[in-house]
Write a protein that holds these residues in place. Structure first.
Motif, PDB file in Angstrom:
ATOM      1  N   LEU A 209      19.253 -12.822  39.022  1.00 34.63           N
ATOM      2  CA  LEU A 209      20.642 -12.361  39.021  1.00 34.63           C
ATOM      3  C   LEU A 209      20.909 -11.414  37.852  1.00 34.63           C
ATOM      4  O   LEU A 209      21.598 -10.411  37.996  1.00 34.63           O
ATOM      5  N   GLN A 210      20.358 -11.750  36.718  1.00 32.54           N
ATOM      6  CA  GLN A 210      20.521 -10.910  35.526  1.00 32.54           C
ATOM      7  C   GLN A 210      19.868  -9.547  35.765  1.00 32.54           C
ATOM      8  O   GLN A 210      20.416  -8.522  35.382  1.00 32.54           O
ATOM      9  N   MET A 211      18.711  -9.534  36.409  1.00 31.65           N
ATOM     10  CA  MET A 211      18.001  -8.296  36.699  1.00 31.65           C
ATOM     11  C   MET A 211      18.816  -7.435  37.678  1.00 31.65           C
ATOM     12  O   MET A 211      18.929  -6.230  37.503  1.00 31.65           O
ATOM     13  N   ARG A 212      19.400  -8.084  38.690  1.00 34.76           N
ATOM     14  CA  ARG A 212      20.232  -7.343  39.646  1.00 34.76           C
ATOM     15  C   ARG A 212      21.442  -6.724  38.960  1.00 34.76           C
ATOM     16  O   ARG A 212      21.801  -5.582  39.222  1.00 34.76           O
ATOM     17  N   LYS A 213      22.080  -7.472  38.075  1.00 32.16           N
ATOM     18  CA  LYS A 213      23.227  -6.949  37.334  1.00 32.16           C
ATOM     19  C   LYS A 213      22.816  -5.767  36.464  1.00 32.16           C
ATOM     20  O   LYS A 213      23.534  -4.773  36.371  1.00 32.16           O
ATOM     21  N   SER A 214      21.663  -5.889  35.846  1.00 36.68           N
ATOM     22  CA  SER A 214      21.157  -4.818  34.990  1.00 36.68           C
ATOM     23  C   SER A 214      20.882  -3.550  35.814  1.00 36.68           C
ATOM     24  O   SER A 214      21.228  -2.445  35.404  1.00 36.68           O
ATOM     25  N   ILE A 215      20.269  -3.734  36.982  1.00 39.71           N
ATOM     26  CA  ILE A 215      19.979  -2.591  37.863  1.00 39.71           C
ATOM     27  C   ILE A 215      21.299  -1.979  38.337  1.00 39.71           C
ATOM     28  O   ILE A 215      21.458  -0.761  38.350  1.00 39.71           O
ATOM     29  N   HIS A 216      22.248  -2.823  38.690  1.00 40.79           N
ATOM     30  CA  HIS A 216      23.546  -2.350  39.166  1.00 40.79           C
ATOM     31  C   HIS A 216      24.259  -1.551  38.067  1.00 40.79           C
ATOM     32  O   HIS A 216      24.802  -0.476  38.326  1.00 40.79           O
ATOM     33  N   ARG A 217      24.233  -2.073  36.846  1.00 42.71           N
ATOM     34  CA  ARG A 217      24.841  -1.368  35.712  1.00 42.71           C
ATOM     35  C   ARG A 217      24.161  -0.027  35.489  1.00 42.71           C
ATOM     36  O   ARG A 217      24.821   0.984  35.264  1.00 42.71           O
ATOM     37  N   SER A 218      22.851  -0.031  35.562  1.00 45.16           N
ATOM     38  CA  SER A 218      22.086   1.196  35.360  1.00 45.16           C
ATOM     39  C   SER A 218      22.450   2.238  36.429  1.00 45.16           C
ATOM     40  O   SER A 218      22.631   3.423  36.120  1.00 45.16           O
ATOM     41  N   GLU A 219      22.557   1.792  37.674  1.00 44.31           N
ATOM     42  CA  GLU A 219      22.928   2.706  38.757  1.00 44.31           C
ATOM     43  C   GLU A 219      24.338   3.244  38.555  1.00 44.31           C
ATOM     44  O   GLU A 219      24.607   4.426  38.798  1.00 44.31           O
ATOM     45  N   GLU A 220      25.247   2.375  38.125  1.00 43.53           N
ATOM     46  CA  GLU A 220      26.618   2.818  37.870  1.00 43.53           C
ATOM     47  C   GLU A 220      26.659   3.855  36.746  1.00 43.53           C
ATOM     48  O   GLU A 220      27.371   4.844  36.837  1.00 43.53           O
ATOM     49  N   GLU A 221      25.891   3.626  35.703  1.00 46.28           N
ATOM     50  CA  GLU A 221      25.827   4.582  34.594  1.00 46.28           C
ATOM     51  C   GLU A 221      25.267   5.920  35.063  1.00 46.28           C
ATOM     52  O   GLU A 221      25.776   6.981  34.684  1.00 46.28           O
ATOM     53  N   GLU A 222      24.212   5.876  35.881  1.00 43.43           N
ATOM     54  CA  GLU A 222      23.644   7.114  36.419  1.00 43.43           C
ATOM     55  C   GLU A 222      24.661   7.847  37.282  1.00 43.43           C
ATOM     56  O   GLU A 222      24.786   9.064  37.194  1.00 43.43           O
ATOM     57  N   LEU A 223      25.377   7.099  38.101  1.00 44.46           N
ATOM     58  CA  LEU A 223      26.388   7.698  38.969  1.00 44.46           C
ATOM     59  C   LEU A 223      27.511   8.320  38.136  1.00 44.46           C
ATOM     60  O   LEU A 223      27.957   9.430  38.421  1.00 44.46           O
TER      61      LEU A 223
END
Length: 77
Positions: A5-19
């Motif tokens: 779950l922590q990894m998914r949140k991290s990936i999601h945050r990273s994608e949001e930052e890229e966007l």
């Protein structure tokens, strides 16, 4: 499971930052393009005004020349 779950949140945050970065860059480019367009429009307007001024000046001079010619003809005739 918590790590997943922590990894998914991290990936999601990273994608949001890229966007956000991608969106910010495109907004910056759009703003620059608009700026260039506005500058071109302003230059075009200034050129149009100058052409109008020149046209009026030429017409005034032609009218004065025609008027002076008529005056000479009247004096001679």
């Amino acid at each position: 499971m918590a790590d997943l779950l922590q990894m998914r949140k991290s990936i999601h945050r990273s994608e949001e930052e890229e966007l956000r970065a991608y969106t910010a860059r495109w907004l910056e480019l759009a703003d620059a393009a608009l700026s260039a367009t506005e500058k071109a429009a302003k230059a075009s307007e200034i050129a149009r005004q100058e052409q109008e001024r020149i046209r009026k000046d030429i017409k005034r001079r032609l009218d004065e020349h025609a008027k002076a010619g008529r005056s000479r003809i009247k004096k001679v005739g």
